[in-house]
Design a protein around this motif. Sequence first.
Motif, mmCIF file in Angstrom:
data_model
loop_
_atom_site.group_PDB
_atom_site.id
_atom_site.type_symbol
_atom_site.label_atom_id
_atom_site.label_comp_id
_atom_site.label_asym_id
_atom_site.label_seq_id
_atom_site.Cartn_x
_atom_site.Cartn_y
_atom_site.Cartn_z
ATOM 1 N N HIS A 15 0.822 -1.209 0.000
ATOM 2 C CA HIS A 15 0.000 0.000 0.000
ATOM 3 C C HIS A 15 0.855 1.257 0.000
ATOM 4 C CE1 HIS A 15 -3.386 2.541 0.609
ATOM 5 N NE2 HIS A 15 -3.050 2.862 1.834
ATOM 6 N N ASN A 16 1.912 1.259 0.766
ATOM 7 C CA ASN A 16 2.860 2.361 0.710
ATOM 8 C C ASN A 16 4.206 1.867 1.204
ATOM 9 O OD1 ASN A 16 3.058 2.633 3.583
ATOM 10 N ND2 ASN A 16 1.094 3.688 3.558
ATOM 11 N N ARG A 17 5.200 2.698 1.079
ATOM 12 C CA ARG A 17 6.558 2.274 1.391
ATOM 13 C C ARG A 17 6.810 2.131 2.889
ATOM 14 N NH1 ARG A 17 8.907 -0.389 -2.297
ATOM 15 N NH2 ARG A 17 10.800 0.052 -1.205
ATOM 16 N N THR A 18 5.867 2.484 3.740
ATOM 17 C CA THR A 18 6.073 2.302 5.170
ATOM 18 C C THR A 18 5.776 0.868 5.572
ATOM 19 O OG1 THR A 18 3.821 2.957 5.755
ATOM 20 C CG2 THR A 18 5.482 4.704 5.667
ATOM 21 N N GLY A 19 5.321 0.048 4.642
ATOM 22 C CA GLY A 19 5.092 -1.360 4.924
ATOM 23 C C GLY A 19 3.671 -1.711 5.310
ATOM 24 N N THR A 20 2.786 -0.744 5.336
ATOM 25 C CA THR A 20 1.412 -1.094 5.659
ATOM 26 C C THR A 20 0.736 -1.660 4.423
ATOM 27 O OG1 THR A 20 0.528 1.082 5.132
ATOM 28 C CG2 THR A 20 1.237 0.712 7.406
ATOM 29 N N MET A 21 -0.259 -2.470 4.650
ATOM 30 C CA MET A 21 -1.018 -3.037 3.543
ATOM 31 C C MET A 21 -2.477 -2.612 3.679
ATOM 32 S SD MET A 21 0.561 -6.870 3.186
ATOM 33 C CE MET A 21 -0.218 -7.139 1.606
ATOM 34 N N LYS A 22 -3.131 -2.494 2.547
ATOM 35 C CA LYS A 22 -4.555 -2.198 2.525
ATOM 36 C C LYS A 22 -5.271 -3.531 2.327
ATOM 37 C CE LYS A 22 -7.791 0.939 0.297
ATOM 38 N NZ LYS A 22 -7.896 1.965 -0.746
ATOM 39 N N LEU A 38 -9.277 -5.468 14.179
ATOM 40 C CA LEU A 38 -8.488 -5.059 15.341
ATOM 41 C C LEU A 38 -7.039 -5.530 15.213
ATOM 42 C CD1 LEU A 38 -8.497 -3.758 18.181
ATOM 43 C CD2 LEU A 38 -9.066 -6.007 19.083
ATOM 44 N N LEU A 39 -6.860 -6.788 14.831
ATOM 45 C CA LEU A 39 -5.504 -7.321 14.677
ATOM 46 C C LEU A 39 -4.732 -6.614 13.564
ATOM 47 C CD1 LEU A 39 -6.206 -11.145 15.069
ATOM 48 C CD2 LEU A 39 -4.980 -9.669 16.677
ATOM 49 N N LEU A 40 -5.381 -6.404 12.439
ATOM 50 C CA LEU A 40 -4.700 -5.778 11.302
ATOM 51 C C LEU A 40 -4.360 -4.314 11.575
ATOM 52 C CD1 LEU A 40 -6.740 -7.375 8.402
ATOM 53 C CD2 LEU A 40 -4.337 -7.773 8.929
ATOM 54 N N THR A 41 -5.308 -3.566 12.114
ATOM 55 C CA THR A 41 -5.022 -2.162 12.406
ATOM 56 C C THR A 41 -3.993 -2.049 13.528
ATOM 57 O OG1 THR A 41 -6.967 -1.981 13.852
ATOM 58 C CG2 THR A 41 -7.228 -1.294 11.542
ATOM 59 N N GLY A 42 -3.994 -3.003 14.443
ATOM 60 C CA GLY A 42 -2.995 -3.025 15.506
ATOM 61 C C GLY A 42 -1.584 -3.234 14.977
ATOM 62 N N LYS A 43 -1.478 -3.856 13.812
ATOM 63 C CA LYS A 43 -0.179 -4.064 13.158
ATOM 64 C C LYS A 43 0.126 -2.956 12.154
ATOM 65 C CE LYS A 43 1.215 -7.991 14.914
ATOM 66 N NZ LYS A 43 2.489 -8.125 15.609
ATOM 67 N N GLY A 44 -0.737 -1.939 12.116
ATOM 68 C CA GLY A 44 -0.479 -0.797 11.247
ATOM 69 C C GLY A 44 -1.078 -0.886 9.857
ATOM 70 N N HIS A 45 -1.866 -1.914 9.594
ATOM 71 C CA HIS A 45 -2.475 -2.074 8.274
ATOM 72 C C HIS A 45 -3.800 -1.319 8.203
ATOM 73 C CE1 HIS A 45 0.572 -4.998 7.358
ATOM 74 N NE2 HIS A 45 0.217 -5.731 8.404
ATOM 75 N N GLU A 63 -11.618 0.432 -5.427
ATOM 76 C CA GLU A 63 -10.303 0.837 -4.936
ATOM 77 C C GLU A 63 -9.356 -0.353 -4.902
ATOM 78 O OE1 GLU A 63 -10.358 2.004 -0.638
ATOM 79 O OE2 GLU A 63 -12.505 1.702 -0.863
ATOM 80 N N HIS A 64 -8.058 -0.046 -4.867
ATOM 81 C CA HIS A 64 -7.053 -1.110 -4.869
ATOM 82 C C HIS A 64 -6.796 -1.624 -3.452
ATOM 83 C CE1 HIS A 64 -3.599 -3.533 -5.697
ATOM 84 N NE2 HIS A 64 -2.963 -2.904 -4.730
ATOM 85 N N PHE A 65 -6.732 -2.944 -3.324
ATOM 86 C CA PHE A 65 -6.353 -3.592 -2.069
ATOM 87 C C PHE A 65 -5.125 -4.448 -2.330
ATOM 88 C CE2 PHE A 65 -10.775 -2.595 -1.436
ATOM 89 C CZ PHE A 65 -10.805 -2.161 -0.119
ATOM 90 N N ASP A 66 -4.244 -4.520 -1.342
ATOM 91 C CA ASP A 66 -3.070 -5.377 -1.447
ATOM 92 C C ASP A 66 -3.434 -6.829 -1.189
ATOM 93 O OD1 ASP A 66 -1.080 -3.235 -1.795
ATOM 94 O OD2 ASP A 66 -1.715 -2.679 0.224
ATOM 95 N N LEU A 67 -4.430 -7.043 -0.318
ATOM 96 C CA LEU A 67 -4.817 -8.382 0.087
ATOM 97 C C LEU A 67 -6.313 -8.408 0.349
ATOM 98 C CD1 LEU A 67 -2.807 -10.804 2.036
ATOM 99 C CD2 LEU A 67 -4.986 -10.285 3.088
ATOM 100 N N ALA A 68 -6.973 -9.496 -0.020
ATOM 101 C CA ALA A 68 -8.405 -9.650 0.236
ATOM 102 C C ALA A 68 -8.633 -10.962 0.977
ATOM 103 C CB ALA A 68 -9.190 -9.636 -1.076
ATOM 104 N N LEU A 69 -9.122 -10.849 2.206
ATOM 105 C CA LEU A 69 -9.504 -12.018 3.006
ATOM 106 C C LEU A 69 -10.980 -12.255 2.736
ATOM 107 C CD1 LEU A 69 -7.853 -10.962 6.398
ATOM 108 C CD2 LEU A 69 -7.036 -12.737 4.834
ATOM 109 N N ASP A 129 -3.250 -15.705 14.753
ATOM 110 C CA ASP A 129 -1.807 -15.476 14.624
ATOM 111 C C ASP A 129 -1.287 -16.043 13.307
ATOM 112 O OD1 ASP A 129 -1.477 -14.086 17.015
ATOM 113 O OD2 ASP A 129 -1.111 -15.917 18.164
ATOM 114 N N ASP A 130 -1.850 -17.173 12.858
ATOM 115 C CA ASP A 130 -1.449 -17.739 11.570
ATOM 116 C C ASP A 130 -1.813 -16.801 10.416
ATOM 117 O OD1 ASP A 130 -0.476 -19.986 12.869
ATOM 118 O OD2 ASP A 130 -2.202 -21.247 12.367
ATOM 119 N N VAL A 131 -2.964 -16.154 10.531
ATOM 120 C CA VAL A 131 -3.379 -15.196 9.504
ATOM 121 C C VAL A 131 -2.401 -14.024 9.470
ATOM 122 C CG1 VAL A 131 -5.203 -13.612 8.747
ATOM 123 C CG2 VAL A 131 -5.810 -15.868 9.662
ATOM 124 N N LEU A 132 -2.056 -13.504 10.647
ATOM 125 C CA LEU A 132 -1.101 -12.389 10.708
ATOM 126 C C LEU A 132 0.263 -12.791 10.161
ATOM 127 C CD1 LEU A 132 -1.929 -10.723 14.141
ATOM 128 C CD2 LEU A 132 -2.366 -9.823 11.849
#
Length: 172
Positions: A15-22, A38-45, A63-69, A129-132
């Motif tokens: 998503h950007n060069r800071t390493g976060t993903m959308k 909660l888990l994803l936003t807690g990791k900065g995504h 819109e563009h997403f890096d990953l779709a669960l 945790d496996d998902v993360l």
Amino acid sequence: MIDIMGASAAKSEPHNRTGTMKVLIAEDSPVTQDILKLLLTGKGHEAHIARDGAEALKCLESEHFDLALLDYHMPGLTGFEVVNQFTDSAAGQPLPVFVAMTADPEAIHANPEQSEKFAKVFAKPFDFDDVLTFIESVQSREASAADAGIQAPSAASGSDQGSREVDEGPGE
């Protein structure tokens, strides 16, 4: 765990060069939605929620997403139908990494056309945790590929480079 990765791991850049993903979370269970967000936003995504298949498709198209669960058995459209319809209409656009979440992984793997669309299949109930860990591995691969100026193959494009994984859930 059966390895099926690589598939959609990467037609897009992080998503950007800071390493976060959308990340798009397409799930009809409010509890699972909340925990994943909660888990994803807690990791900065950046996490967005779609409550059914039609809403997930609209999000992907707008819109563009890096990953779709994607919950495989969502109301309206299944996860597979969402991926199929989106990839059919997204010609030339960067594709997200598609991940299936399902209580019935055998239904996906019974049909190779379906299983090849997903970089990973998490069997419910899954270990969050496996998902993360999986998301971090995708993030790391994409960052490395972007740094090297290359793009990894996409599962949704039908490419079978790399490996695919099926996480059979806790205790298996």
